[in-house]
Design a protein around this motif. Structure first.
Motif, PDB file in Angstrom:
ATOM      1  N   ARG A   1       8.480   3.696   1.708  1.00 22.22           N
ATOM      2  CA  ARG A   1       9.372   4.487   2.547  1.00 22.22           C
ATOM      3  C   ARG A   1      10.633   4.839   1.753  1.00 22.22           C
TER       4      ARG A   1
ATOM      5  N   ARG B   1       0.850  -1.180   0.000  1.00 17.13           N
ATOM      6  CA  ARG B   1       0.000   0.000   0.000  1.00 17.13           C
ATOM      7  C   ARG B   1       0.886   1.230   0.000  1.00 17.13           C
ATOM      8  N   ALA B   2       0.296   2.342  -0.348  1.00 11.87           N
ATOM      9  CA  ALA B   2       1.046   3.593  -0.356  1.00 11.87           C
ATOM     10  C   ALA B   2       1.653   3.856   1.017  1.00 11.87           C
ATOM     11  N   GLU B   3       0.976   3.441   2.089  1.00  8.43           N
ATOM     12  CA  GLU B   3       1.491   3.641   3.438  1.00  8.43           C
ATOM     13  C   GLU B   3       2.796   2.888   3.666  1.00  8.43           C
ATOM     14  N   ASP B   4       3.030   1.826   2.869  1.00  9.71           N
ATOM     15  CA  ASP B   4       4.217   0.997   3.048  1.00  9.71           C
ATOM     16  C   ASP B   4       5.442   1.529   2.315  1.00  9.71           C
TER      17      ASP B   4
ATOM     18  N   SER C   1       4.278  12.586   1.175  1.00 12.18           N
ATOM     19  CA  SER C   1       2.852  12.609   1.481  1.00 12.18           C
ATOM     20  C   SER C   1       2.223  11.331   0.908  1.00 12.18           C
ATOM     21  N   MET C   2       1.006  11.044   1.319  1.00  5.36           N
ATOM     22  CA  MET C   2       0.305   9.878   0.797  1.00  5.36           C
ATOM     23  C   MET C   2       0.160   9.989  -0.718  1.00  5.36           C
ATOM     24  N   GLU C   3      -0.116  11.179  -1.223  1.00  4.93           N
ATOM     25  CA  GLU C   3      -0.251  11.386  -2.662  1.00  4.93           C
ATOM     26  C   GLU C   3       1.061  11.077  -3.379  1.00  4.93           C
ATOM     27  N   GLU C   4       2.178  11.501  -2.809  1.00  8.45           N
ATOM     28  CA  GLU C   4       3.487  11.221  -3.406  1.00  8.45           C
ATOM     29  C   GLU C   4       3.790   9.723  -3.378  1.00  8.45           C
ATOM     30  N   ARG C   5       3.432   9.041  -2.292  1.00  8.18           N
ATOM     31  CA  ARG C   5       3.639   7.593  -2.207  1.00  8.18           C
ATOM     32  C   ARG C   5       2.811   6.870  -3.260  1.00  8.18           C
ATOM     33  N   GLU C   6       1.555   7.295  -3.429  1.00  7.28           N
ATOM     34  CA  GLU C   6       0.712   6.699  -4.453  1.00  7.28           C
ATOM     35  C   GLU C   6       1.308   6.933  -5.838  1.00  7.28           C
TER      36      GLU C   6
END
Length: 122
Positions: free
Chosen positions: A87, A82-85, A94-99
């Protein structure tokens, strides 16, 4: 899926691919630019692996792309990443950048499998 389980699964895939390639931890670690102990910790899931190290590991193991090492089906079936994972060392994303990173990886893997004009499956 919690991140500890995710990194354990990625480590298991790295370890299995390394053994299948007939390579030692020392040989792969030298190519990646990490210590043998660091690679052992990555394989055991005790150390988070950076994206640039995944790319170098895949190259050392002569894999087509890093998707073989991820617990994520880039054909559109989410198996836990997930985007939360996502690193990055020294980066506060941000969550948007991770996505965005996950979308980029999906597009890159899709291009590798299907040619430059392929679109990722969503």
């Amino acid at each position: 899926m919690d991140s500890d389980a995710l990194y354990a699964q990625i480590g298991n895939k790295i370890s299995a691919a390394r053994r299948d390639a007939g390579l030692t931890q020392n040989a792969v670690a030298r190519q990646v630019g990490v210590s043998r102990a660091s690679l052992a910790n990555i394989e055991a899931g005790r150390q988070q692996v950076f994206v640039h190290h995944l790319v170098k590991i895949a190259h050392a193991l002569e894999l087509c792309d890093i998707s073989a090492l991820l617990h994520y089906d880039l054909n559109g079936q989410d198996h836990g990443l997930r985007a939360e994972d996502v690193r990055f060392s020294g980066a506060d994303l941000s969550m948007e950048e991770r996505e965005g990173v996950l979308a980029f990886l999906s597009r890159a893997a899709s291009k590798d499998r299907h040619g430059d004009d392929a679109q990722p499956v969503r």
